[in-house]
Design a protein around this motif. Structure first.
Motif, PDB file in Angstrom:
ATOM      1  N   MET A 146     -10.984  -1.865 -12.175  1.00 21.41           N
ATOM      2  CA  MET A 146     -10.259  -2.124 -10.870  1.00 21.41           C
ATOM      3  C   MET A 146     -11.057  -2.828 -10.011  1.00 21.41           C
ATOM      4  N   GLU A 147     -10.536  -3.845  -9.247  1.00 20.55           N
ATOM      5  CA  GLU A 147     -10.960  -4.590  -8.265  1.00 20.55           C
ATOM      6  C   GLU A 147     -10.415  -3.919  -6.696  1.00 20.55           C
ATOM      7  N   LEU A 148     -11.208  -3.308  -6.157  1.00 24.32           N
ATOM      8  CA  LEU A 148     -10.774  -2.906  -4.719  1.00 24.32           C
ATOM      9  C   LEU A 148     -10.841  -4.233  -3.700  1.00 24.32           C
ATOM     10  N   ASP A 149      -9.782  -4.251  -2.966  1.00 22.58           N
ATOM     11  CA  ASP A 149      -9.633  -5.231  -1.924  1.00 22.58           C
ATOM     12  C   ASP A 149     -10.379  -4.562  -0.474  1.00 22.58           C
ATOM     13  N   LEU A 150     -11.346  -5.270  -0.053  1.00 23.02           N
ATOM     14  CA  LEU A 150     -11.827  -4.604   1.042  1.00 23.02           C
ATOM     15  C   LEU A 150     -10.908  -4.822   2.182  1.00 23.02           C
ATOM     16  N   GLY A 151     -10.245  -5.709   2.356  1.00 14.88           N
ATOM     17  CA  GLY A 151      -9.404  -5.854   3.433  1.00 14.88           C
ATOM     18  C   GLY A 151      -8.338  -4.797   3.358  1.00 14.88           C
ATOM     19  N   ALA A 152      -7.912  -4.163   2.269  1.00 13.64           N
ATOM     20  CA  ALA A 152      -7.140  -3.037   2.207  1.00 13.64           C
ATOM     21  C   ALA A 152      -7.800  -2.046   2.627  1.00 13.64           C
ATOM     22  N   VAL A 153      -8.884  -1.606   2.051  1.00 12.15           N
ATOM     23  CA  VAL A 153      -9.765  -0.753   2.575  1.00 12.15           C
ATOM     24  C   VAL A 153      -9.962  -0.467   3.954  1.00 12.15           C
ATOM     25  N   ARG A 154     -10.230  -1.673   4.464  1.00 13.61           N
ATOM     26  CA  ARG A 154     -10.577  -1.723   5.679  1.00 13.61           C
ATOM     27  C   ARG A 154      -9.323  -1.368   6.757  1.00 13.61           C
ATOM     28  N   ALA A 155      -8.108  -1.798   6.383  1.00 14.67           N
ATOM     29  CA  ALA A 155      -6.771  -1.539   6.849  1.00 14.67           C
ATOM     30  C   ALA A 155      -6.544  -0.184   6.861  1.00 14.67           C
ATOM     31  N   PHE A 156      -6.842   0.606   5.720  1.00 15.78           N
ATOM     32  CA  PHE A 156      -6.711   2.172   5.551  1.00 15.78           C
ATOM     33  C   PHE A 156      -7.867   2.735   6.644  1.00 15.78           C
ATOM     34  N   VAL A 157      -8.930   2.556   6.626  1.00 19.73           N
ATOM     35  CA  VAL A 157     -10.037   3.050   7.596  1.00 19.73           C
ATOM     36  C   VAL A 157      -9.259   3.022   8.976  1.00 19.73           C
ATOM     37  N   ALA A 158      -8.957   1.749   9.345  1.00 23.62           N
ATOM     38  CA  ALA A 158      -8.448   1.594  10.781  1.00 23.62           C
ATOM     39  C   ALA A 158      -7.289   2.435  11.074  1.00 23.62           C
ATOM     40  N   VAL A 159      -6.161   2.644  10.194  1.00 23.96           N
ATOM     41  CA  VAL A 159      -4.986   3.468  10.480  1.00 23.96           C
ATOM     42  C   VAL A 159      -5.663   4.848  10.315  1.00 23.96           C
ATOM     43  N   ALA A 160      -6.439   5.314   9.552  1.00 30.55           N
ATOM     44  CA  ALA A 160      -7.051   6.722   9.466  1.00 30.55           C
ATOM     45  C   ALA A 160      -7.748   7.227  10.941  1.00 30.55           C
ATOM     46  N   ASP A 161      -8.360   5.950  11.532  1.00 30.59           N
ATOM     47  CA  ASP A 161      -9.086   6.075  12.662  1.00 30.59           C
ATOM     48  C   ASP A 161      -7.963   6.262  13.959  1.00 30.59           C
ATOM     49  N   ASP A 162      -7.168   5.307  14.007  1.00 26.35           N
ATOM     50  CA  ASP A 162      -6.236   5.102  15.024  1.00 26.35           C
ATOM     51  C   ASP A 162      -4.957   5.670  14.997  1.00 26.35           C
ATOM     52  N   ARG A 163      -4.701   6.257  13.865  1.00 26.33           N
ATOM     53  CA  ARG A 163      -3.459   7.197  13.492  1.00 26.33           C
ATOM     54  C   ARG A 163      -2.307   6.583  13.704  1.00 26.33           C
ATOM     55  N   ASN A 221     -14.252   8.882   3.404  1.00 27.42           N
ATOM     56  CA  ASN A 221     -15.745   8.651   3.484  1.00 27.42           C
ATOM     57  C   ASN A 221     -16.306   7.710   2.649  1.00 27.42           C
ATOM     58  N   HIS A 222     -15.806   7.376   1.429  1.00 29.99           N
ATOM     59  CA  HIS A 222     -16.456   6.361   0.448  1.00 29.99           C
ATOM     60  C   HIS A 222     -15.725   5.121   1.003  1.00 29.99           C
ATOM     61  N   ALA A 223     -14.757   5.051   1.627  1.00 29.01           N
ATOM     62  CA  ALA A 223     -14.099   3.738   2.090  1.00 29.01           C
ATOM     63  C   ALA A 223     -14.953   3.493   3.345  1.00 29.01           C
ATOM     64  N   ARG A 224     -15.269   4.324   4.145  1.00 28.76           N
ATOM     65  CA  ARG A 224     -16.283   3.915   5.202  1.00 28.76           C
ATOM     66  C   ARG A 224     -17.583   3.327   4.696  1.00 28.76           C
ATOM     67  N   ALA A 225     -18.000   4.065   3.723  1.00 26.42           N
ATOM     68  CA  ALA A 225     -19.401   3.468   3.099  1.00 26.42           C
ATOM     69  C   ALA A 225     -19.090   2.128   2.581  1.00 26.42           C
ATOM     70  N   LEU A 226     -18.045   1.954   1.787  1.00 26.19           N
ATOM     71  CA  LEU A 226     -17.869   0.654   1.586  1.00 26.19           C
ATOM     72  C   LEU A 226     -17.798  -0.493   2.493  1.00 26.19           C
ATOM     73  N   ILE A 227     -17.036  -0.475   3.718  1.00 25.61           N
ATOM     74  CA  ILE A 227     -16.956  -1.267   4.788  1.00 25.61           C
ATOM     75  C   ILE A 227     -18.504  -1.332   5.294  1.00 25.61           C
TER      76      ILE A 227
END
Length: 322
Positions: free
Chosen positions: A1-18, A68-74
């Motif tokens: 499976m190929e992870l979309d970094l843009g999608a990972v970054r969006a998830f991290v941003a929502v998790a941080d900003d709520r 945590n893995h998402a943050r490391a990827l970004i």
């Protein structure tokens, strides 16, 4: 499976900003685009990452595990891009101050190579700081101890000190002044009231030659310092011979001899830094450096070994200097 970094970054941003709206502002895309990216990521992973509540979006149990893995990827992706861009951006050099001799060293380098530089000037007045801030590629500083692991160092310049006095001072008409003649005289140094690499140098020099020190202030800057000396018949000051000092009709500079105090500047850099201009700057500094002459010059004992010869530190961990 190929992870979309843009999608990972969006998830991290929502998790941080709520809030999806806040994450959209941070990433400078629409809220709809944020929602689509997170939904695609959840679909690709086959799990729900976020749950919507009255207080905003919160990571689910799977979301917390992935975060945590998402943050490391970004972070890894950002570092890779920064490393690549770092080889193309201007070299950031901390020269301490634009009036100082270090600025002349960098100007001479630029005249030869015409590489793009960004000059940083935090000044000498602060309490001794980290010798190589994270925000710069190279820095000039007084370094009398072994640098931290991973930091390269080479002697850069020994700047002779000049005497600074008003025209009514008894020494004002002299072409040069021996250090022994300053025994018992008072140097006015309001800038030495606080700890700094500059103040430490003079705190070692003055007692050795019997020079009294007056640190009464406040310190209103170099122009005010010169104005006060211009009216004094007994106070004196010191400046670097290459320092750009504002001209004053009633103040003179006189070389100091027997011995000449010299202020030690070293150049520091990170051994892992591969910026192409950094190598050129190091080689320029090394080729122009003139080692400490114990017969004619004075340095604090702690600086003498470090400034006696061009450093043998490799430019990079895997390559010795030519």
């Amino acid at each position: 499976m190929e992870l979309d970094l843009g999608a990972v970054r969006a998830f991290v941003a929502v998790a941080d900003d709520r809030y999806f709206s806040e994450a959209a502002i941070r990433l400078e895309i629409s809220q709809q685009a944020i929602s689509k990216r997170v939904a695609k990521l959840e679909s690709d992973l086959g799990v729900r990452l976020l749950s919507r509540t009255r207080g905003g979006a919160e990571p689910t149990e799977d979301g917390e595990e992935f975060l945590n893995h998402a943050r490391a990827l970004i972070s890894l992706a950002d570092q890779a891009v920064e490393r690549l861009h770092g080889r193309r951006r201007a070299l950031r050099v901390d020269v301490l101050g634009t009036r100082l001799a270090t600025m002349e060293v960098v100007r001479a380098f630029h005249a030869e190579h015409d590489d793009e530089l960004e000059i940083v000037t935090p000044g000498l007045g602060a309490v001794r700081r980290s010798l190589l801030p994270d925000s710069v590629d190279a820095a000039f500083a007084r370094v009398s101890t072994v640098p931290s692991p991973g930091i390269g160092r080479t002697p850069a310049y020994l700047e002779p000190a000049n005497l600074l006095v008003g025209r009514r001072h008894p020494l004002a008409r002299r072409r040069r002044v021996a250090m022994a003649e300053l025994d018992g005289l008072t140097a006015w140094m309001p800038y030495n009231a606080r700890a700094s690499e500059w103040a430490e140098f003079w705190q070692e020099l003055c007692p050795e030659f019997g020079i009294l020190v007056d640190t009464d202030g406040p310190n209103f800057g170099l122009e005010h310092h010169i104005d006060v000396l211009s009216e004094s018949t007994d106070r004196l000051g010191f400046v670097g011979a290459k320092m750009h000092v504002p001209w004053h009709p009633d103040v003179v500079q006189i070389p100091l001899v027997d011995p000449t105090p010299v202020y030690p500047f070293s150049l520091l850099w990170r051994l892992e830094n591969r910026h192409p201009t950094l190598r050129l700057l190091i080689e320029h500094v090394r080729s122009a450096y003139r080692p400490f002459d114990a017969e004619r010059q004075w340095l604090p004992v702690s600086d003498r070994e470090a400034m006696s010869a061009v450093g043998d530190c490799p430019l990079w961990p895997d390559k010795a200097p030519s």
